[in-house]
Design a protein around this motif. Structure first.
Motif, PDB file in Angstrom:
ATOM      1  N   LEU A 143      36.119  33.077  27.797  1.00 49.37           N
ATOM      2  CA  LEU A 143      35.439  34.347  27.515  1.00 49.37           C
ATOM      3  C   LEU A 143      34.385  34.693  28.564  1.00 49.37           C
ATOM      4  CD1 LEU A 143      35.034  33.987  23.623  1.00 49.37           C
ATOM      5  CD2 LEU A 143      36.941  34.965  24.924  1.00 49.37           C
ATOM      6  N   ILE A 144      34.653  34.278  29.798  1.00 53.94           N
ATOM      7  CA  ILE A 144      33.812  34.683  30.924  1.00 53.94           C
ATOM      8  C   ILE A 144      34.485  35.868  31.588  1.00 53.94           C
ATOM      9  CG2 ILE A 144      32.850  34.004  33.159  1.00 53.94           C
ATOM     10  CD1 ILE A 144      32.752  31.133  32.121  1.00 53.94           C
ATOM     11  N   GLU A 145      33.855  37.032  31.508  1.00 50.04           N
ATOM     12  CA  GLU A 145      34.459  38.253  32.055  1.00 50.04           C
ATOM     13  C   GLU A 145      34.655  38.112  33.562  1.00 50.04           C
ATOM     14  OE1 GLU A 145      35.505  41.181  30.970  1.00 50.04           O
ATOM     15  OE2 GLU A 145      35.061  41.034  28.838  1.00 50.04           O
ATOM     16  N   SER A 146      35.911  38.199  34.002  1.00 50.90           N
ATOM     17  CA  SER A 146      36.211  38.103  35.430  1.00 50.90           C
ATOM     18  C   SER A 146      37.359  39.034  35.762  1.00 50.90           C
ATOM     19  CB  SER A 146      36.548  36.670  35.823  1.00 50.90           C
ATOM     20  OG  SER A 146      37.726  36.213  35.165  1.00 50.90           O
ATOM     21  N   GLU A 147      37.448  39.379  37.023  1.00 49.44           N
ATOM     22  CA  GLU A 147      38.552  40.198  37.525  1.00 49.44           C
ATOM     23  C   GLU A 147      39.205  39.474  38.684  1.00 49.44           C
ATOM     24  OE1 GLU A 147      39.592  43.007  36.209  1.00 49.44           O
ATOM     25  OE2 GLU A 147      37.947  43.342  34.803  1.00 49.44           O
ATOM     26  N   ILE A 148      40.499  39.697  38.827  1.00 49.66           N
ATOM     27  CA  ILE A 148      41.280  39.055  39.885  1.00 49.66           C
ATOM     28  C   ILE A 148      41.796  40.132  40.829  1.00 49.66           C
ATOM     29  CG2 ILE A 148      43.422  39.141  38.551  1.00 49.66           C
ATOM     30  CD1 ILE A 148      44.168  36.425  39.668  1.00 49.66           C
ATOM     31  N   GLY A 149      41.816  39.839  42.140  1.00 48.15           N
ATOM     32  CA  GLY A 149      42.313  40.850  43.064  1.00 48.15           C
ATOM     33  C   GLY A 149      42.217  40.418  44.507  1.00 48.15           C
ATOM     34  N   GLY A 150      42.270  41.405  45.409  1.00 41.59           N
ATOM     35  CA  GLY A 150      42.251  41.118  46.843  1.00 41.59           C
ATOM     36  C   GLY A 150      43.650  41.078  47.400  1.00 41.59           C
ATOM     37  N   ASN A 151      44.065  39.906  47.842  1.00 44.70           N
ATOM     38  CA  ASN A 151      45.401  39.722  48.413  1.00 44.70           C
ATOM     39  C   ASN A 151      46.459  39.512  47.342  1.00 44.70           C
ATOM     40  OD1 ASN A 151      46.924  39.461  50.921  1.00 44.70           O
ATOM     41  ND2 ASN A 151      47.254  37.333  50.327  1.00 44.70           N
ATOM     42  N   VAL A 152      46.040  39.525  46.077  1.00 44.01           N
ATOM     43  CA  VAL A 152      46.958  39.353  44.950  1.00 44.01           C
ATOM     44  C   VAL A 152      46.471  40.252  43.822  1.00 44.01           C
ATOM     45  CG1 VAL A 152      45.656  37.438  43.938  1.00 44.01           C
ATOM     46  CG2 VAL A 152      48.098  37.626  43.472  1.00 44.01           C
ATOM     47  N   GLY A 153      47.390  40.767  43.019  1.00 43.88           N
ATOM     48  CA  GLY A 153      46.976  41.648  41.938  1.00 43.88           C
ATOM     49  C   GLY A 153      46.481  42.983  42.470  1.00 43.88           C
ATOM     50  N   ASN A 154      45.383  43.464  41.915  1.00 39.57           N
ATOM     51  CA  ASN A 154      44.833  44.750  42.336  1.00 39.57           C
ATOM     52  C   ASN A 154      44.123  44.636  43.683  1.00 39.57           C
ATOM     53  OD1 ASN A 154      45.613  46.069  39.942  1.00 39.57           O
ATOM     54  ND2 ASN A 154      43.779  45.373  38.891  1.00 39.57           N
ATOM     55  N   ALA A 155      44.256  45.678  44.508  1.00 39.84           N
ATOM     56  CA  ALA A 155      43.444  45.747  45.720  1.00 39.84           C
ATOM     57  C   ALA A 155      41.979  45.734  45.313  1.00 39.84           C
ATOM     58  CB  ALA A 155      43.778  47.008  46.504  1.00 39.84           C
ATOM     59  N   ALA A 156      41.130  45.136  46.165  1.00 36.04           N
ATOM     60  CA  ALA A 156      39.720  44.994  45.807  1.00 36.04           C
ATOM     61  C   ALA A 156      39.048  46.340  45.586  1.00 36.04           C
ATOM     62  CB  ALA A 156      39.001  44.193  46.886  1.00 36.04           C
ATOM     63  N   SER A 157      39.414  47.359  46.369  1.00 34.57           N
ATOM     64  CA  SER A 157      38.800  48.669  46.175  1.00 34.57           C
ATOM     65  C   SER A 157      39.286  49.347  44.889  1.00 34.57           C
ATOM     66  CB  SER A 157      39.039  49.573  47.390  1.00 34.57           C
ATOM     67  OG  SER A 157      40.387  49.602  47.752  1.00 34.57           O
ATOM     68  N   GLU A 158      40.430  48.927  44.373  1.00 33.21           N
ATOM     69  CA  GLU A 158      40.867  49.396  43.055  1.00 33.21           C
ATOM     70  C   GLU A 158      39.965  48.808  41.975  1.00 33.21           C
ATOM     71  OE1 GLU A 158      44.898  49.453  40.264  1.00 33.21           O
ATOM     72  OE2 GLU A 158      45.064  49.011  42.400  1.00 33.21           O
ATOM     73  N   LEU A 159      39.577  47.535  42.143  1.00 37.30           N
ATOM     74  CA  LEU A 159      38.609  46.930  41.225  1.00 37.30           C
ATOM     75  C   LEU A 159      37.283  47.688  41.292  1.00 37.30           C
ATOM     76  CD1 LEU A 159      39.107  43.084  41.825  1.00 37.30           C
ATOM     77  CD2 LEU A 159      40.095  44.498  40.020  1.00 37.30           C
TER      78      LEU A 159
END
Length: 471
Positions: A143-159
């Motif tokens: 239950l630690i709020e985190s987001e995944i992205g960058g070279n995988v998943g969402n582009a960082a600017s989408e985050l």
């Protein structure tokens, strides 16, 4: 800049890919005039352009990254934004810089927006995607709020755009996979935690030498407040004395005593040890191969730094099932296990999959060939492979490489994946083969947009074959 100047000023974003669209949308959302250049004029891009135009982002198709595309905009451009697929030293970009125009990367745009949230920056030739997903899974389960992205998943600017729009979201960590291309174009990124998984020759067609490749990756780790290294990686281990101080993990020491060269390791009875203290049993991880135990140790080290207990980490790891396209067991037919390892885009990654897969096996490889060392890959092939099926652009080059090692098994070459899958399964059924391993050892760009599309097509082809076979 006054209002009149701002009205005239535009930001040009290059490419209608994931990074380009994400950057354009974010920049538009914070009040910029954005024009997006795309070289292709295909029907797909025409549809994308129509949607973006409706959002106030002007899209210009048929605009390659050449000087002629920019001439009529020179007095208006405030900056040009590029994605990771474009070399930082591309000739037109150099010319734009000489005219005083700023060149910025998509990941750099995102960092400017997201740097107030602590980052875990994960890099390496292989293993980084699994580590990224595994760590995100551990944080989410606790239950630690985190987001995944960058070279995988969402582009960082989408985050960045998502978090800008959702002010109530209290994200505690960003778990960001970073490629050498992204690091090269954003040296300002300073993660709270930096993880370096592996280093073997890759992307040398862009970076030139492994030394240049190493220096780019090292830049991210030097910028990190907490650094975590894989001691089992030969290249990293050989450079241990010159690397900035950090935590080291190893699966190979197999020590039970408290003294170890590493901060986390696995004892001879399979327990994960942290500076002499037993944390939990490594057997709870459901993924095969020593490389995944290395990934587990890297994730455990990071999770401990974030503040999780050994029980919290172990309880989360039990439910981690791996990621699509990375040694993903997709089907079983008459005792033959079929694996989709489309993410293996280089020889080293394919070698890792071969080590973890039960032989004798049939290997399916091919795509767009990269530079790299083939000796260790071939050693695994000679130990495990009954036959090899090659497809795509590099099939005959790969055949020549394999034959140069005097491989004794059969080698088959096909144009595309459809015929390759059909013939490989037919051969597997007629012989005493334990596994079919789709581990291309090449980039996907000869026939596919990316390795995900390639892996999905492989799974569809296998599924279609099995439905006919079982009907």
């Amino acid at each position: 800049m006054n209002k009149t100047e701002k009205a005239k000023s535009i930001i040009i974003v290059i490419g209608l890919g994931t990074s380009g669209i994400a950057a354009a949308k974010y920049l538009k959302a914070i009040g910029n005039n954005v024009v997006l250049f795309e070289e292709s004029e295909s029907s797909l891009f025409q549809q994308l352009a129509k949607k973006l135009n409706a959002e106030g982002i002007k899209v210009k198709l048929g605009m390659p990254l050449q000087w002629s595309s920019f001439k009529s905009y020179l007095n208006q451009i405030s900056k040009v934004v590029i994605g990771p697929g474009i070399p930082w030293d591309q000739s037109t970009l150099k010319k734009l810089r000489s005219k005083g125009i700023t060149i910025q990367s998509e990941i750099s745009i995102a960092w400017g927006s997201l740097k107030q949230i602590p980052w875990v920056g994960i890099t390496g030739t292989n293993g980084k995607t699994t580590v990224t997903h595994m760590l995100h899974h551990v944080l989410s389960k606790n239950l630690i709020e985190s987001e995944i992205g960058g070279n995988v998943g969402n582009a960082a600017s989408e985050l960045a755009l998502t978090l800008k729009r959702n002010h109530t979201k209290k994200t505690k960590w960003l778990v960001i996979e970073l490629s050498s291309y992204q690091i090269e174009s954003a040296p300002e990124i300073t993660p709270q935690i930096g993880i370096w998984t592996t280093l073997t020759p890759d992307h040398l067609e862009r970076h030139g030498t492994i030394d240049n490749y190493y220096k780019i990756k090292r830049g991210l780790i030097e910028n990190s407040s907490i650094r975590i290294y894989n001691a089992d990686d030969k290249y990293l281990s050989n450079h241990r004395e010159e690397l900035p101080h950090g935590l080291w993990v190893s699966t190979r020491e197999k020590k039970t005593e408290s003294q170890s060269l590493s901060d986390l390791w696995i004892s001879s009875n399979g327990k994960i040890i942290e500076k002499g203290k037993e944390l939990f049993d490594s057997s709870i991880l459901q993924l095969p191969g020593d490389h995944n135990l290395q990934n587990l140790l890297l994730v455990t080290a990071a999770a401990r730094e974030i503040g999780l207990s050994s029980k919290e980490i172990a309880d989360a790891i039990i439910s981690f099932k791996g990621i699509p396209h990375r040694l993903e067991k997709t089907f079983e037919l008459e005792g033959i296990e079929i694996f989709n390892d489309s993410k293996a885009t280089n020889f080293d990654s394919s070698e890792t999959a071969l080590k973890a897969t039960l032989g004798p096996l049939i290997l399916i490889a091919g795509g767009r060939l990269k530079q790299g060392y083939t000796k260790s890959w071939m050693e695994q092939i000679e130990m495990k492979a009954y036959a090899i099926f090659l497809f795509g652009e590099s099939r005959y080059k790969l055949k020549n490489i394999i034959e140069s090692y005097n491989f004794q098994g059969e080698i088959y070459c096909y144009n595309d994946l459809k015929e390759t899958v059909k013939k490989s399964i037919e051969i597997a059924l007629s012989k005493n083969v334990k596994s079919i391993l789709f581990s291309p050892a090449c980039a996907s760009f000869d026939l596919y947009k990316n390795f995900e599309e390639r892996g999905d097509h492989f799974k569809i082809l296998v599924k279609n074959f099995l439905e006919k076979h079982n009907s």
